[in-house]
Design a protein around this motif. Structure first.
Motif, short mmCIF file in Angstrom:
data_model
loop_
_atom_site.label_atom_id
_atom_site.label_comp_id
_atom_site.label_asym_id
_atom_site.label_seq_id
_atom_site.Cartn_x
_atom_site.Cartn_y
_atom_site.Cartn_z
N GLU A 122 0.84 -1.20 0.00
CA GLU A 122 0.00 0.00 0.00
C GLU A 122 0.87 1.25 0.00
OE1 GLU A 122 -3.21 2.30 2.91
OE2 GLU A 122 -2.75 0.17 3.25
N GLY A 123 0.59 2.14 -0.93
CA GLY A 123 1.32 3.41 -1.00
C GLY A 123 2.39 3.46 -2.07
N ARG A 143 0.87 4.85 -5.24
CA ARG A 143 0.47 6.25 -5.01
C ARG A 143 1.67 7.18 -5.09
NH1 ARG A 143 -2.22 8.79 0.55
NH2 ARG A 143 -2.20 10.97 -0.17
N TYR A 144 2.80 6.77 -4.51
CA TYR A 144 3.96 7.66 -4.45
C TYR A 144 5.01 7.34 -5.51
CZ TYR A 144 2.00 9.26 -0.03
OH TYR A 144 1.18 9.78 0.93
N ARG A 154 2.63 -0.35 4.99
CA ARG A 154 2.26 0.67 4.00
C ARG A 154 3.31 1.77 3.98
NH1 ARG A 154 -0.73 1.09 8.46
NH2 ARG A 154 -0.77 3.08 9.59
N GLU A 173 3.57 5.98 3.81
CA GLU A 173 2.75 7.16 4.09
C GLU A 173 3.50 8.42 3.69
OE1 GLU A 173 0.07 5.69 7.94
OE2 GLU A 173 1.78 7.05 8.24
N SER A 180 2.67 12.96 2.53
CA SER A 180 1.73 14.05 2.28
C SER A 180 0.95 13.75 1.01
CB SER A 180 2.49 15.36 2.13
OG SER A 180 3.30 15.32 0.95
N GLU A 181 0.12 14.67 0.61
CA GLU A 181 -0.61 14.50 -0.64
C GLU A 181 0.34 14.44 -1.82
OE1 GLU A 181 -3.87 14.07 -1.39
OE2 GLU A 181 -4.19 13.81 0.77
N PHE A 218 6.02 10.91 -0.69
CA PHE A 218 6.32 9.87 0.30
C PHE A 218 7.19 10.45 1.41
CE2 PHE A 218 9.95 7.08 1.40
CZ PHE A 218 9.29 6.20 2.24
N ARG A 226 7.44 8.32 4.89
CA ARG A 226 7.82 7.35 5.92
C ARG A 226 7.31 5.94 5.59
NH1 ARG A 226 4.50 11.02 7.68
NH2 ARG A 226 2.31 10.47 8.04
N VAL A 229 5.78 2.49 7.24
CA VAL A 229 5.08 1.95 8.40
C VAL A 229 5.18 0.43 8.33
CG1 VAL A 229 2.90 1.79 9.65
CG2 VAL A 229 3.46 3.89 8.40
N THR A 283 7.52 3.08 12.76
CA THR A 283 7.63 3.88 11.54
C THR A 283 9.07 4.35 11.38
OG1 THR A 283 7.10 5.98 12.66
CG2 THR A 283 5.25 4.70 11.75
#
Length: 301
Positions: free
Chosen positions: A117-118, A121-122, A198, A200, A202-203, A206, A208, A210, A216
């Motif tokens: 996950e993520g 996205r990043y 995952r 994590e 900001s919008e 990337f 950090r 987890v 983290t």
């Protein structure tokens, strides 16, 4: 009928279209709008274009092709391709059907990202696959390497050229040999075997990692070994397969340019497009001269 149909409007396809256009060839370029570097915010290592957004690069390329009225670009994909005698028949997603004397596939690659996950996205926003493309921007910062398969530890060692603060995440028990472990320890590359829950941030970026145990770890960027899938659906429809060694054409009238055949940087794909365009033009010239010779012989007879 076109002289050449080019499937793919990335650096290789647009570069080939430009050179073939300058050779007075009639060309159709099919652009599905899904380039491999769609997630990238900037290209690097390409003289005169360093830092340019890939979308801007493609926009300029298409704009410069507009003066070549013998080159047509269509925002559609090719869904089928067949050979009939010496011609190729290509069916497009818009329902139109076209024929050409030669076919250039510049369909590129599809990157397969880790199923964490993520990551998707990043990807391109702090998560990268190529240090030569993106490590300069995060030099001297804390970096992570995701090594879910063999070879990731070598990527971690390579990144020492850009940063001395590197960790290696294996997302589970590692399978690294003792010699490589010693080398990692020698360079203070910490090993994290805890599975990753995952990523994590900001919008925009990337920030950090987890882990599944709840801990983290802040990192400025993560690199991973990307896996690729070649976009060869049309080649399958034509009944062709990739040769074991590099050759062009791969079958009479069928050429491959760019990442779909030889994984390269943008600059290399541009050069590949030019090289293939010249090769195609020469082959078409040979066909035309041969027909002229046969016509002349028939006329004299």
């Amino acid at each position: 009928m076109f002289d050449v149909i080019i499937i793919g409007a990335g650096p290789a396809g647009l570069s080939a279209a430009l050179m073939l256009g300058r050779c007075c060839r009639s060309v159709l370029v099919c652009d599905n709008g899904q380039p491999r570097n769609i997630v990238s915010h900037a290209m690097h290592g390409f003289l005169t274009c360093d830092g340019m957004a890939p979308a801007e690069f493609r926009r300029i390329g298409k704009e410069q092709l507009q003066k070549y009225t013998n080159v047509e670009i269509r925002s559609t994909t090719a869904i089928d391709a067949r050979r009939t005698d010496d011609l190729f028949t290509v069916t497009l997603g818009d329902g139109s059907i076209h024929t050409a004397r030669a076919l250039l596939l510049a369909t590129g690659l599809k990157d397969v990202t880790p199923s964490i996950e993520g990551v998707r996205r990043y990807y391109g926003a702090g998560v990268f696959s190529c240090p030569y493309c993106d490590a300069w921007e995060v030099r001297d910062q804390p970096l992570a390497v995701l090594a879910q398969r063999a070879g990731g530890e070598m990527l971690a060692l390579q990144l020492l050229q850009w940063s001395q603060d590197i960790i290696l995440c294996t997302d589970g028990p590692h399978q690294i040999n003792s010699e490589t472990l010693a080398l990692l320890n020698q360079h203070n590359i910490q090993l994290y075997e805890t599975p990753i829950a995952r990523l994590e941030g900001s919008e925009q970026r990337f920030e950090r990692i987890v882990f599944t145990d709840g801990t983290t770890l802040a990192r400025s960027a993560m690199f991973f070994q990307v896996q690729h899938v070649r976009r060869l659906e049309l080649l399958d429809k034509l009944g062709c397969s990739l040769p074991e060694t590099y050759q062009e054409p791969i079958a009479p009238g069928i050429y491959l340019a760019g990442d779909v055949y030889r994984t390269r940087w943008v600059s290399g794909a541009v050069a590949d497009g030019v090289e293939l365009a010249v090769m195609i033009n020469i082959e078409l010239q040979k066909e035309e001269l041969a027909r002229s010779y046969q016509t002349l012989k028939a006329f004299k007879a």
